[in-house]
Design an enzyme around this catalytic site. Structure first.
Site, PDB file in Angstrom:
ATOM      1  N   HIS A 155       0.834  -1.220   0.000  1.00 25.61           N
ATOM      2  CA  HIS A 155       0.000   0.000   0.000  1.00 25.61           C
ATOM      3  C   HIS A 155       0.862   1.260   0.000  1.00 25.61           C
ATOM      4  CE1 HIS A 155      -3.239  -2.798   1.288  1.00 25.61           C
ATOM      5  NE2 HIS A 155      -2.283  -3.283   2.070  1.00 25.61           N
ATOM      6  N   SER A 276      14.997  21.406 -16.600  1.00 21.72           N
ATOM      7  CA  SER A 276      13.830  22.245 -16.833  1.00 21.72           C
ATOM      8  C   SER A 276      14.296  23.560 -17.445  1.00 21.72           C
ATOM      9  CB  SER A 276      13.124  22.502 -15.502  1.00 21.72           C
ATOM     10  OG  SER A 276      12.395  23.714 -15.560  1.00 21.72           O
ATOM     11  N   LYS A 282      16.179  21.574 -11.376  1.00 24.43           N
ATOM     12  CA  LYS A 282      15.475  20.331 -11.710  1.00 24.43           C
ATOM     13  C   LYS A 282      16.335  19.311 -12.452  1.00 24.43           C
ATOM     14  CE  LYS A 282      11.568  19.345 -11.388  1.00 24.43           C
ATOM     15  NZ  LYS A 282      10.325  19.838 -11.936  1.00 24.43           N
ATOM     16  N   GLU A 289       9.423   8.353 -17.230  1.00 16.55           N
ATOM     17  CA  GLU A 289       8.052   8.858 -17.426  1.00 16.55           C
ATOM     18  C   GLU A 289       7.540   8.517 -18.829  1.00 16.55           C
ATOM     19  OE1 GLU A 289       7.582  13.020 -16.081  1.00 16.55           O
ATOM     20  OE2 GLU A 289       9.386  12.632 -14.921  1.00 16.55           O
TER      21      GLU A 289
END
Ligand code: ARG
Length: 470
Positions: A155, A276, A282, A289
């Protein structure tokens, strides 16, 4: 040039021609189309259906076309209806009448069923090779980090301590199943539809066994209707690829989490991360992704294939031309994903101190605390209750199981002694989980080595088996 103009009085409408044409996506099967035609012509010659001399000329002509395509001397005509039309047209332009005999006892329906099988068989093996490479990387990294303690989750809540190596080997297991699924799919795909004709076979005395064996198939298909209308192999391969993508997607999701500052279990190499345009700090896990995102696209391809087939009467229907873009895209996507994913995993920096920190100081060893009492004779259900009460006390009073004083432990149960601290240490927790399939470092090393040996055996075995039919 069209192959079917005889009964028509007009040219096909231009826009309709473009709509009908498949050359933009089936030209990638040029090599397979030619190989299939060479086998067909060889068999026609051997069976005396076409004169030997002419069959030989056809084969030589086809080989010339393949060589010219590969060297770039010959370009595929984007105006041709499909790759079959193009190759036959080119052959006839080169040979005249002999070229026109190639299509004897054949239809584009059995031809395309053959080409797609040949093409996908090759792709299937290439994908297996890439997956083996990824499993190899995982095994090596698992051995490297067999002793790195990290929290195991259920979980997404810290559950029990495991090792990073064990976590990686879970993915190795999933990928091994993917490899074997591809192998199964490839085996079922590996039958030759040539000789099914348009749908009803042919009156020519073909030697279908011969064509099948020339092309490295296990045998000919057994029913002409099924031979031309079966696309199970496309659906099955897309399903295998979709499942594999789901695995890569779950792995990507974890890598994305692990890269976050909240976890910081791993850091991706600069070569496999992006920045970024506005936020200078970043470092983004774009590759992971994209793999996660592209999984949706592959599931879409599988859905396309299943939906395209579900209402089709036997035998061939033009709907089936839609099989290629869907299954090719699934193959291409998995290949591209693996090409980026393998070196990303190979080079990612693992941060065991952070993993350990996340595992320590919580209650991840609560099960082991209960097991300690079991070891001293308490039934597990009672031990579970006692430990639950201790955890509640710790949470309310700012303690962890590691720093709760022994007197407190004893208040909850007299069986607690000083050795409880040793029993709940993270090392003891993972080292003790030696049961087959468990996360103990020695297990991880043994399992990873077992898989590495397996891969080596596969490679040694494949050398001979696939010869000539890559
Ligand atoms: N381009 C077609 C396909 O991909 C080839 C088969 C054409 N056969 C036919 N009867 N129109 O399915």
């Amino acid at each position: 040039m069209k192959l079917w103009t005889g009964r028509f009085h007009k040219e096909l409408d231009k826009a309709t021609n473009d709509f009908n044409s498949s050359i933009s996506f089936d030209s990638r099967m040029a090599r397979e189309d030619i190989e299939g035609s060479i086998a067909h012509a060889t068999m026609l010659g051997a069976c005396g259906i076409v004169e030997q001399k002419e069959a030989q000329a056809i084969c030589a002509g086809l080989e010339g076309i393949l060589a010219d395509l590969e060297s770039g001397k010959l370009a595929i005509d984007p105006g041709a209806e499909d790759i079959h039309t193009f190759v036959e047209g080119e052959l006839t332009a080169r040979l005249g009448d002999a070229g026109k005999r190639l299509h004897t006892a054949r239809s584009r329906n059995d031809q395309v069923a053959l080409d797609v099988r040949l093409y996908l068989r090759r792709q299937c093996r290439a994908l297996q090779g890439q997956l083996e490479e990824l499993v190899h990387v995982l095994c090596r990294r698992a051995i490297e980090h067999s002793g790195a303690v990290m929290p195991g989750y259920t979980h997404l809540q810290r559950a029990q301590p495991i090792t990073f190596g064990h976590h990686l080997m879970a993915y190795a297991e999933m990928l091994l199943r993917d490899i074997s699924r591809l192998e199964d799919a490839c085996g079922r795909m590996n039958v030759c539809p040539l000789g099914s004709g348009a749908l009803a076979g042919t009156t020519y005395p073909l030697d279908r066994e011969m064509t099948a064996s020339l092309l490295g198939f296990s045998g000919p298909t057994r029913n002409s209707l099924d031979g031309v209308s079966d696309r199970d192999f496309c659906m099955e391969l897309a399903a295998c690829i979709a499942i594999c993508m789901v695995h890569l997607s779950r792995f990507s999701e974890e890598i994305i989490l692990w890269c976050s500052w909240e976890f910081k279990f791993v850091e991706l190499d600069d070569a496999f991360s992006t920045g970024s345009s506005i936020m200078p700090q970043k470092k983004n896990p774009d590759i992971a992704e994209l793999v996660r995102g592209k999984t949706g696209r592959v599931i879409g391809s599988l859905t396309t294939l299943l939906t395209m087939m579900k209402g089709l009467p036997l035998a061939y229907n033009k709907d089936m031309q839609e099989d290629k873009e869907a299954v090719f895209d699934a193959v291409d996507t998995l290949r591209m994903c693996l090409t980026a994913f393998i070196p990303m995993v190979e080079t990612m920096r693992v941060l065991p101190e952070n993993m350990r920190k996340a595992a320590a100081g919580g209650f991840i060893n609560a099960t082991d605390c209960a097991d300690y009492l079991v070891g001293r004779g308490l039934p597990f259900r009672d031990a579970y209750k006692v430990t639950g009460a201790i955890v509640a006390y710790c949470i309310d009073n700012g303690y962890t199981l590691e720093n709760l004083p022994l007197e407190k432990y004893k208040e909850y149960h007299h069986l607690f002694e000083n050795d409880v601290y040793e029993a709940i240490s993270l090392e003891r927790c993972v080292n003790g989980r030696k049961v087959l399939g468990g996360p103990a470092p020695e297990n991880v090393r043994r399992e990873a080595q077992r898989v590495l040996d397996l891969l080596q055996e596969r490679r040694a075995g494949q050398g001979g088996k696939d010869e000539g039919h890559d």
